[in-house]
Design an enzyme around this catalytic site. Sequence first.
Site, PDB file in Angstrom:
ATOM      1  N   GLU A 150      64.847  65.619 -27.757  1.00  0.00           N
ATOM      2  CA  GLU A 150      64.395  66.517 -26.681  1.00  0.00           C
ATOM      3  C   GLU A 150      62.888  66.687 -26.781  1.00  0.00           C
ATOM      4  O   GLU A 150      62.271  66.278 -27.761  1.00  0.00           O
ATOM      5  CB  GLU A 150      65.124  67.864 -26.775  1.00  0.00           C
ATOM      6  CG  GLU A 150      66.584  67.722 -26.386  1.00  0.00           C
ATOM      7  CD  GLU A 150      67.355  69.021 -26.455  1.00  0.00           C
ATOM      8  OE1 GLU A 150      66.743  70.095 -26.326  1.00  0.00           O
ATOM      9  OE2 GLU A 150      68.574  68.949 -26.632  1.00  0.00           O
ATOM     10  N   HIS A 198      62.762  77.750 -18.771  1.00  0.00           N
ATOM     11  CA  HIS A 198      63.192  76.354 -18.891  1.00  0.00           C
ATOM     12  C   HIS A 198      62.680  75.608 -17.665  1.00  0.00           C
ATOM     13  O   HIS A 198      62.828  76.084 -16.537  1.00  0.00           O
ATOM     14  CB  HIS A 198      64.721  76.268 -18.982  1.00  0.00           C
ATOM     15  CG  HIS A 198      65.189  74.947 -19.494  1.00  0.00           C
ATOM     16  ND1 HIS A 198      65.109  73.794 -18.751  1.00  0.00           N
ATOM     17  CD2 HIS A 198      65.727  74.593 -20.679  1.00  0.00           C
ATOM     18  CE1 HIS A 198      65.580  72.780 -19.469  1.00  0.00           C
ATOM     19  NE2 HIS A 198      65.959  73.243 -20.657  1.00  0.00           N
ATOM     20  N   ARG A 236      57.745  72.930 -23.901  1.00  0.00           N
ATOM     21  CA  ARG A 236      58.463  73.475 -22.748  1.00  0.00           C
ATOM     22  C   ARG A 236      57.590  74.339 -21.842  1.00  0.00           C
ATOM     23  O   ARG A 236      57.702  74.292 -20.623  1.00  0.00           O
ATOM     24  CB  ARG A 236      59.627  74.302 -23.298  1.00  0.00           C
ATOM     25  CG  ARG A 236      60.656  74.615 -22.303  1.00  0.00           C
ATOM     26  CD  ARG A 236      61.815  75.281 -22.985  1.00  0.00           C
ATOM     27  NE  ARG A 236      62.790  74.318 -23.458  1.00  0.00           N
ATOM     28  CZ  ARG A 236      63.909  74.656 -24.084  1.00  0.00           C
ATOM     29  NH1 ARG A 236      64.158  75.917 -24.341  1.00  0.00           N
ATOM     30  NH2 ARG A 236      64.765  73.746 -24.466  1.00  0.00           N
ATOM     31  N   HIS A 274      64.728  81.612 -19.581  1.00  0.00           N
ATOM     32  CA  HIS A 274      65.684  80.939 -20.461  1.00  0.00           C
ATOM     33  C   HIS A 274      65.864  81.632 -21.804  1.00  0.00           C
ATOM     34  O   HIS A 274      66.985  81.770 -22.288  1.00  0.00           O
ATOM     35  CB  HIS A 274      65.200  79.503 -20.671  1.00  0.00           C
ATOM     36  CG  HIS A 274      66.135  78.639 -21.454  1.00  0.00           C
ATOM     37  ND1 HIS A 274      67.455  78.445 -21.100  1.00  0.00           N
ATOM     38  CD2 HIS A 274      65.945  77.904 -22.586  1.00  0.00           C
ATOM     39  CE1 HIS A 274      68.030  77.626 -21.971  1.00  0.00           C
ATOM     40  NE2 HIS A 274      67.142  77.301 -22.884  1.00  0.00           N
ATOM     41  N   ARG A 334      59.322  78.416 -28.137  1.00  0.00           N
ATOM     42  CA  ARG A 334      60.401  77.858 -28.967  1.00  0.00           C
ATOM     43  C   ARG A 334      60.575  76.358 -28.727  1.00  0.00           C
ATOM     44  O   ARG A 334      60.565  75.892 -27.588  1.00  0.00           O
ATOM     45  CB  ARG A 334      61.707  78.580 -28.638  1.00  0.00           C
ATOM     46  CG  ARG A 334      62.916  78.049 -29.389  1.00  0.00           C
ATOM     47  CD  ARG A 334      64.120  78.914 -29.170  1.00  0.00           C
ATOM     48  NE  ARG A 334      64.639  78.830 -27.830  1.00  0.00           N
ATOM     49  CZ  ARG A 334      65.428  77.854 -27.374  1.00  0.00           C
ATOM     50  NH1 ARG A 334      65.780  76.857 -28.171  1.00  0.00           N
ATOM     51  NH2 ARG A 334      65.863  77.871 -26.134  1.00  0.00           N
TER      52      ARG A 334
HETATM   53  C1  SIN Z   1      68.438  72.325 -23.131  1.00  0.00           C
HETATM   54  O1  SIN Z   1      69.463  71.702 -23.324  1.00  0.00           O
HETATM   55  O2  SIN Z   1      67.486  71.908 -22.490  1.00  0.00           O
HETATM   56  C2  SIN Z   1      68.327  73.691 -23.715  1.00  0.00           C
HETATM   57  C3  SIN Z   1      68.115  73.579 -25.150  1.00  0.00           C
HETATM   58  C4  SIN Z   1      67.443  74.797 -25.670  1.00  0.00           C
HETATM   59  O3  SIN Z   1      67.189  75.735 -24.947  1.00  0.00           O
HETATM   60  O4  SIN Z   1      67.089  74.788 -26.840  1.00  0.00           O
END
Ligand code: SIN
Length: 500
Positions: free
Chosen positions: A119, A233, A277, A332, A367
């Site tokens: 990610e 998010h 993010r 989020h 985060r």
């Molecule tokens: C996501 O799957 O994008 C969320 C993961 C997260 O908030 O850590």
Amino acid sequence: MTTDSETETTTGVLVVGSGIAGCATALAAAREGARVTLATKATEPEHASSWWAQGGIAVTRDDPESFKDDILAASDGTADPDAVDVLVENARTAVEDVLFETLGVSFDAAGEEYEYGREAAHSKRRILHVDASTGRHILGPFLSHLASIDAVTIRQDTAALELITHEGRVHGAHLESDGEVEPVFAGTTVLATGGVGALYPQSTNPDGATGDGITMAALAGADVQDMEYVQFHPTVCVESDPFLVSEAVRGEGALLRNGDSVRFMPDYHEDAELAPRDVVARAVARERERTGSVTLDVSPLAFAEMFPDLAGMCESRGIGWQSGIPVAPAEHFLCGGIAVDSEGRTSLDRLFAVGECSRTGVHGANRLASTSLLEGLVWGLRAGRAATGVDPEPIEAPDLLDRDPALPERFGAEKSVRLHRVMAEHVGLERTPEGLRQATAVLRRLKGEVDAYTRTRTSRDLYELRGKSVTALLIARAAADNPSSTGCHYLSEEPTAHAD
Ligand code: SIN
């Protein structure tokens, strides 16, 4: 979820909240021999944010140093290195103990090997997942497991309204169930009440994320910290019935395109779609404003094969993902909260906090993806162990029973609309000193109006409204007091010398 409806008025450890952090606390405390009561507003497991976690749970492989570096870099250098050490160094053991051995979660694997996902802002693949619906595959078995432990009583549909305190020590909480309010005395009380999504008109959280635990702790005098760091998010599908589109999709190569079909992230950050993010969320918001829309182009990957859950969610809403998924940022995660030490202790005696309502220091101002389930698990286990061995001391508790349980319906709706408006307008992704000053003034008035009712009524709705009004004010005040743009707290105008 199995429920023991027998109500006890004393317990060893009172855990409030049924996400992964509350469950891990209950498990660890029961393993230590404590009698545990887990009280949750939820009537279904999906009422906890953990249920909705998609991407997965990051875990240390052979790379603890790069994992720590990634967390620190995503936080803009503001995460507490000692807290990050605690997280990373305990990650593997916690995951193996609870998720592999106790719960037997079947994470996606290719042959003998787990299929680690990637990610944004992770320098390598380290995320265990089950498709893109990891949370429910953990939380369902976790709650069933706890229900099978004799020492654990789960009280569903039970809200904590107030902490019972005496001279700086916490002795339990007033719990409301079916309109009845009763004090439950506990040796220790652990808040695991989740975040504050209900403060914003669009959020990935369930509706019950009303900041209850933070509010109870703050009103009892506990320290709260970093409240201005509200994470948005970047990719929430905002067509009818909004849903999160996991960062894992960008991790596997999906691209963000604006309303002119132009890929824009390389202009904002060298890591493009895999930038931290907060950077991606602001870029998506700006491009939506500039060009009318942003879509997630999933054509570079075998989307339906790799993310069947998400493909199904698109299809059930009539969204043709083949031509891109329309996305926008939505609230989020709260990176701040009730300040705790490495074992979840708050500044108040016998009060602990874990999970999203707590501020461990791991996230700093922003985060890193897929560290929230891990933080809840690691801190839950540590707090559960540390919270045992204290006998409850029933004390003279103020009586909440004689209050009117009714809240006029329009009162709550009107306050919630005002609160959403001010949070979205002034305390969102981009803020200005003047906007924050205005927001603080409006929210202070709103909290005063809610407080006037709270003195005479005990309805759960009212306490949720109080939770929202208190946490909104804490966020706006913390943001107004912080003149530097860092991570999720972004000021689009510098404070002037006249700003106070
Ligand atoms: C996501 O799957 O994008 C969320 C993961 C997260 O908030 O850590």
